[in-house]
Design a protein around this motif. Sequence first.
Motif, PDB file in Angstrom:
ATOM      1  N   VAL A 138      34.118 -17.938  -6.243  1.00 22.79           N
ATOM      2  CA  VAL A 138      34.697 -19.267  -6.440  1.00 22.79           C
ATOM      3  C   VAL A 138      35.085 -19.379  -7.911  1.00 22.79           C
ATOM      4  O   VAL A 138      34.238 -19.300  -8.795  1.00 22.79           O
ATOM      5  CB  VAL A 138      33.691 -20.380  -6.061  1.00 22.79           C
ATOM      6  N   GLN A 139      36.373 -19.558  -8.140  1.00 21.82           N
ATOM      7  CA  GLN A 139      36.872 -19.646  -9.498  1.00 21.82           C
ATOM      8  C   GLN A 139      36.815 -21.091  -9.975  1.00 21.82           C
ATOM      9  O   GLN A 139      36.842 -22.025  -9.174  1.00 21.82           O
ATOM     10  CB  GLN A 139      38.293 -19.113  -9.562  1.00 21.82           C
ATOM     11  N   GLN A 140      36.774 -21.252 -11.288  1.00 19.72           N
ATOM     12  CA  GLN A 140      36.676 -22.589 -11.865  1.00 19.72           C
ATOM     13  C   GLN A 140      37.793 -22.804 -12.883  1.00 19.72           C
ATOM     14  O   GLN A 140      38.406 -21.872 -13.354  1.00 19.72           O
ATOM     15  CB  GLN A 140      35.318 -22.758 -12.555  1.00 19.72           C
ATOM     16  N   GLY A 141      38.013 -24.052 -13.168  1.00 22.39           N
ATOM     17  CA  GLY A 141      38.948 -24.410 -14.242  1.00 22.39           C
ATOM     18  C   GLY A 141      40.396 -24.181 -13.873  1.00 22.39           C
ATOM     19  O   GLY A 141      40.876 -24.614 -12.838  1.00 22.39           O
ATOM     20  N   ASP A 142      41.114 -23.470 -14.748  1.00 19.95           N
ATOM     21  CA  ASP A 142      42.559 -23.260 -14.620  1.00 19.95           C
ATOM     22  C   ASP A 142      42.932 -22.390 -13.421  1.00 19.95           C
ATOM     23  O   ASP A 142      44.089 -22.332 -13.028  1.00 19.95           O
ATOM     24  CB  ASP A 142      43.126 -22.638 -15.901  1.00 19.95           C
ATOM     25  N   ALA A 143      41.979 -21.723 -12.830  1.00 19.20           N
ATOM     26  CA  ALA A 143      42.290 -20.871 -11.679  1.00 19.20           C
ATOM     27  C   ALA A 143      42.814 -21.673 -10.511  1.00 19.20           C
ATOM     28  O   ALA A 143      43.613 -21.201  -9.720  1.00 19.20           O
ATOM     29  CB  ALA A 143      41.030 -20.092 -11.268  1.00 19.20           C
ATOM     30  N   LEU A 144      42.416 -22.948 -10.391  1.00 16.39           N
ATOM     31  CA  LEU A 144      42.884 -23.811  -9.297  1.00 16.39           C
ATOM     32  C   LEU A 144      44.395 -24.007  -9.383  1.00 16.39           C
ATOM     33  O   LEU A 144      45.064 -24.026  -8.362  1.00 16.39           O
ATOM     34  CB  LEU A 144      42.144 -25.153  -9.343  1.00 16.39           C
TER      35      LEU A 144
END
Length: 145
Positions: free
Chosen positions: A134-140
Amino acid sequence: MLLTSIDPFVQEFERQFDRAVRQFSGLADGNLMPMDGIRRADDVVLRFDLPGIDPGSIEVTVDRGVLSVTARREEEFGEDERVFVRERAMGSFTRRVYLSEHLDADGIEAAYNNGVLAVRIPVLEQARPRKVAVQQGDALKAIKS
C-alpha cells in the motif's frame, strides 16, 4: 459483487443426499475412491483411500487438465477356499479430478503409504497469494492518472 451464505443445515442435507445416491447407485460399495482435498498456499494435496491395494497397480496420469488415479485389487482366495461373505470390492478402480488452470500439471508428485495415496499438485506462481504493498502520499496521484 456476489455474496453467498453457507447454511450448515443445507450442507448436511446435501451431504446425506449425496451419500444416499452413492449407496443406491452402487458407488458406496467400494467402486469409488474416497478422497480428501487440501488447498495450501503453494500446493494442493489430494489423499485417496486405497486400502489393500498393491502399490505396483497404482497409476496416476494427467491428460488435458484431468488427473486420473487407477488402482487394482485382486482376489486373495486359494483353490480350496470357499467365499461365504463378500463385502470388499475387487477389480479396477478409477477416480478422475479436473484440475484448475492455476495448477502446475508438470510438477505433480505422488506417494503411497499405509493404504493412502497422496498426490501433491503445485500452484502456479501467478495464482499464489501475495501481499500488495500500500503506497502513501503522492503515489495516489500516479494511480488516478
